[in-house]
Scaffold this motif. Structure first.
Motif, mmCIF file in Angstrom:
data_model
loop_
_atom_site.group_PDB
_atom_site.id
_atom_site.type_symbol
_atom_site.label_atom_id
_atom_site.label_comp_id
_atom_site.label_asym_id
_atom_site.label_seq_id
_atom_site.Cartn_x
_atom_site.Cartn_y
_atom_site.Cartn_z
ATOM 1 N N LEU A 233 14.256 -2.055 7.542
ATOM 2 C CA LEU A 233 14.573 -3.153 8.469
ATOM 3 C C LEU A 233 16.077 -3.418 8.532
ATOM 4 O O LEU A 233 16.634 -3.683 9.603
ATOM 5 C CB LEU A 233 13.836 -4.430 8.044
ATOM 6 C CG LEU A 233 12.339 -4.478 8.305
ATOM 7 C CD1 LEU A 233 11.777 -5.806 7.841
ATOM 8 C CD2 LEU A 233 12.034 -4.269 9.789
ATOM 9 N N LYS A 234 16.720 -3.366 7.370
ATOM 10 C CA LYS A 234 18.161 -3.610 7.317
ATOM 11 C C LYS A 234 18.921 -2.577 8.135
ATOM 12 O O LYS A 234 19.804 -2.921 8.924
ATOM 13 C CB LYS A 234 18.636 -3.596 5.864
ATOM 14 C CG LYS A 234 20.129 -3.798 5.706
ATOM 15 C CD LYS A 234 20.545 -3.749 4.235
ATOM 16 C CE LYS A 234 22.057 -3.904 4.106
ATOM 17 N NZ LYS A 234 22.491 -3.809 2.682
ATOM 18 N N GLN A 235 18.556 -1.291 7.955
ATOM 19 C CA GLN A 235 19.284 -0.240 8.667
ATOM 20 C C GLN A 235 18.941 -0.203 10.150
ATOM 21 O O GLN A 235 19.757 0.218 10.963
ATOM 22 C CB GLN A 235 18.981 1.117 8.026
ATOM 23 C CG GLN A 235 19.498 1.255 6.597
ATOM 24 C CD GLN A 235 19.660 2.701 6.195
ATOM 25 O OE1 GLN A 235 20.329 3.471 6.879
ATOM 26 N NE2 GLN A 235 19.034 3.061 5.070
ATOM 27 N N ARG A 236 17.737 -0.666 10.497
ATOM 28 C CA ARG A 236 17.321 -0.652 11.908
ATOM 29 C C ARG A 236 17.824 -1.875 12.686
ATOM 30 O O ARG A 236 18.046 -1.806 13.889
ATOM 31 C CB ARG A 236 15.794 -0.607 11.990
ATOM 32 C CG ARG A 236 15.187 0.724 11.649
ATOM 33 C CD ARG A 236 15.379 1.739 12.771
ATOM 34 N NE ARG A 236 14.551 1.378 13.925
ATOM 35 C CZ ARG A 236 14.840 1.742 15.167
ATOM 36 N NH1 ARG A 236 15.933 2.427 15.426
ATOM 37 N NH2 ARG A 236 14.045 1.409 16.174
ATOM 38 N N TRP A 237 18.045 -3.027 11.989
ATOM 39 C CA TRP A 237 18.348 -4.261 12.700
ATOM 40 C C TRP A 237 19.646 -4.959 12.274
ATOM 41 O O TRP A 237 20.235 -5.670 13.086
ATOM 42 C CB TRP A 237 17.198 -5.263 12.535
ATOM 43 C CG TRP A 237 15.948 -4.811 13.201
ATOM 44 C CD1 TRP A 237 14.902 -4.134 12.643
ATOM 45 C CD2 TRP A 237 15.616 -4.975 14.581
ATOM 46 N NE1 TRP A 237 13.930 -3.858 13.561
ATOM 47 C CE2 TRP A 237 14.333 -4.381 14.778
ATOM 48 C CE3 TRP A 237 16.238 -5.563 15.668
ATOM 49 C CZ2 TRP A 237 13.693 -4.352 16.015
ATOM 50 C CZ3 TRP A 237 15.606 -5.542 16.900
ATOM 51 C CH2 TRP A 237 14.356 -4.952 17.069
ATOM 52 N N LEU A 238 20.095 -4.747 11.066
ATOM 53 C CA LEU A 238 21.241 -5.511 10.565
ATOM 54 C C LEU A 238 22.523 -4.696 10.451
ATOM 55 O O LEU A 238 23.613 -5.253 10.531
ATOM 56 C CB LEU A 238 20.907 -6.137 9.199
ATOM 57 C CG LEU A 238 19.677 -7.054 9.173
ATOM 58 C CD1 LEU A 238 19.441 -7.573 7.763
ATOM 59 C CD2 LEU A 238 19.865 -8.207 10.147
ATOM 60 N N ASN A 239 22.392 -3.408 10.236
ATOM 61 C CA ASN A 239 23.588 -2.581 10.076
ATOM 62 C C ASN A 239 24.210 -2.228 11.416
ATOM 63 O O ASN A 239 23.544 -2.229 12.452
ATOM 64 C CB ASN A 239 23.245 -1.286 9.322
ATOM 65 C CG ASN A 239 22.996 -1.530 7.850
ATOM 66 O OD1 ASN A 239 23.054 -2.669 7.399
ATOM 67 N ND2 ASN A 239 22.690 -0.470 7.107
ATOM 68 N N GLU A 240 25.503 -1.928 11.396
ATOM 69 C CA GLU A 240 26.213 -1.423 12.569
ATOM 70 C C GLU A 240 26.985 -0.166 12.175
ATOM 71 O O GLU A 240 27.819 -0.238 11.278
ATOM 72 C CB GLU A 240 27.186 -2.481 13.112
ATOM 73 C CG GLU A 240 26.516 -3.663 13.793
ATOM 74 C CD GLU A 240 25.792 -3.288 15.087
ATOM 75 O OE1 GLU A 240 26.081 -2.176 15.620
ATOM 76 O OE2 GLU A 240 24.953 -4.057 15.547
ATOM 77 N N PRO A 241 26.737 0.975 12.783
ATOM 78 C CA PRO A 241 25.722 1.179 13.839
ATOM 79 C C PRO A 241 24.319 1.221 13.258
ATOM 80 O O PRO A 241 24.141 1.545 12.094
ATOM 81 C CB PRO A 241 26.130 2.521 14.437
ATOM 82 C CG PRO A 241 26.768 3.254 13.303
ATOM 83 C CD PRO A 241 27.495 2.215 12.492
ATOM 84 N N LYS A 242 23.341 0.891 14.097
ATOM 85 C CA LYS A 242 21.955 0.879 13.648
ATOM 86 C C LYS A 242 21.429 2.306 13.493
ATOM 87 O O LYS A 242 21.736 3.187 14.306
ATOM 88 C CB LYS A 242 21.091 0.103 14.644
ATOM 89 C CG LYS A 242 21.442 -1.380 14.740
ATOM 90 C CD LYS A 242 20.586 -2.072 15.772
ATOM 91 C CE LYS A 242 20.844 -3.577 15.790
ATOM 92 N NZ LYS A 242 22.232 -3.916 16.104
ATOM 93 N N ALA A 243 20.653 2.521 12.459
ATOM 94 C CA ALA A 243 20.074 3.839 12.211
ATOM 95 C C ALA A 243 18.936 4.116 13.181
ATOM 96 O O ALA A 243 18.209 3.206 13.590
ATOM 97 C CB ALA A 243 19.571 3.928 10.777
ATOM 98 N N THR A 244 18.769 5.384 13.557
ATOM 99 C CA THR A 244 17.660 5.770 14.429
ATOM 100 C C THR A 244 16.419 6.057 13.587
ATOM 101 O O THR A 244 16.480 6.211 12.365
ATOM 102 C CB THR A 244 18.020 7.015 15.250
ATOM 103 O OG1 THR A 244 18.178 8.124 14.345
ATOM 104 C CG2 THR A 244 19.319 6.803 16.022
#
Length: 276
Positions: A233-244
């Motif tokens: 969830l963190k990598q998909r919604w909170l990080n920039e750039p978001k992970a695929t």
């Protein structure tokens, strides 16, 4: 340059500038060439001083705007100085003919900036209407349709703009919190009946409490998930750039579809917990 101060007698200033001798065509040409070729400031001063009388003459036509005549003249003088700086005698015209545009431009800008608290004319058509409509109207009565069409044709503008500007010219500035006007006239201050609910302390406190409550519930919900799901969830919604999905699939050694299912299930759990 002769400075104009509020305490000075404006009639005395006018008499002074009217007493400054005019330049002959040859004198003006010679001074202008000195300014252009050598940057001679004394030449510029002589050109300005000899044309101050024309500023006074132009400024007198703007006496109906409720502004100090001395201020209007001073703004016109600024326009004259700008014109002197740009004047090229090789074009074969006198300085005053060239300077009229600059003098009026500065006066117009000053009038528009100070005639009302809120600027009444911003576009080119509105500015043209502002100065011409006051001169065109023959009375304080509202224009009829024929008069509006006539003025619109004369100024080459839309009739709707004429009616709109007439309304602006007839409007009055009201103070937001003018206690004196409220006492002397039957006038209600807008500060007494206009309110901004956004700054209501009760609403602000309620919003703050709700946001704090929501953040706390979200934090608790996230911590109820296992470490892998939280990281997804963190990598998909909170990080920039978001992970695929495919990037996370490579990291965890599972399919992209499985990552999508984990993400969807986790979001549903969080929503259910927050909305309890």
């Amino acid at each position: 340059m002769i400075k104009i101060y509020p305490e000075n007698n404006i009639d005395g200033y006018i008499q002074t500038v009217l007493g400054i001798p005019l330049l002959t065509l040859q004198e003006e040409h010679n001074l202008a060439m000195k300014l252009r070729k050598k940057g001679d400031l004394e030449a510029a001063r002589s050109l300005v001083m000899s044309n101050l009388r024309f500023v006074v003459h132009i400024a007198s036509s703007y006496s109906g705007y409720g502004l100090q005549k001395s201020d209007i003249i001073q703004e016109g003088n600024v326009g004259l100085m700008k014109a002197v700086k740009r004047f090229n005698p090789a074009h074969g015209v006198r300085l005053v003919s060239f300077a009229i545009h600059w003098i009026k431009a500065e006066i117009h800008e000053y009038v528009l900036r100070n005639w009302r608290i809120i600027k009444v004319a911003t576009t080119k058509s509105q500015r043209k209407l502002f100065f011409n409509l006051r001169r065109t109207k023959n009375s304080f009565n509202w224009l009829n349709n024929d008069e509006i069409k006539s003025i619109a044709n004369e100024l080459n503008v839309n009739p709707n703009l004429v009616r709109e500007m007439e309304g602006r010219l007839s409007s009055i500035d009201y103070g937001f919190d003018n206690k004196y006007a409220e006492e002397k006239n039957n006038y209600k201050n807008p500060s007494n009946y206009i309110e901004d609910s956004k700054i209501d302390p009760a609403i602000q406190l309620e919003k703050y409490d709700f946001e704090r409550y929501s953040y706390r519930r979200l934090y608790i919900a996230l911590n109820k998930l296992d470490e892998r799901v939280r990281d997804i969830l963190k990598q998909r919604w909170l990080n920039e750039p978001k992970a695929t999905l495919h990037e996370l699939a490579d990291i965890y050694g599972i399919s992209a579809e499985r990552i999508r299912q984990i993400e969807k299930s986790a979001i549903k759990k969080i929503k259910n917990y927050i909305n309890i």
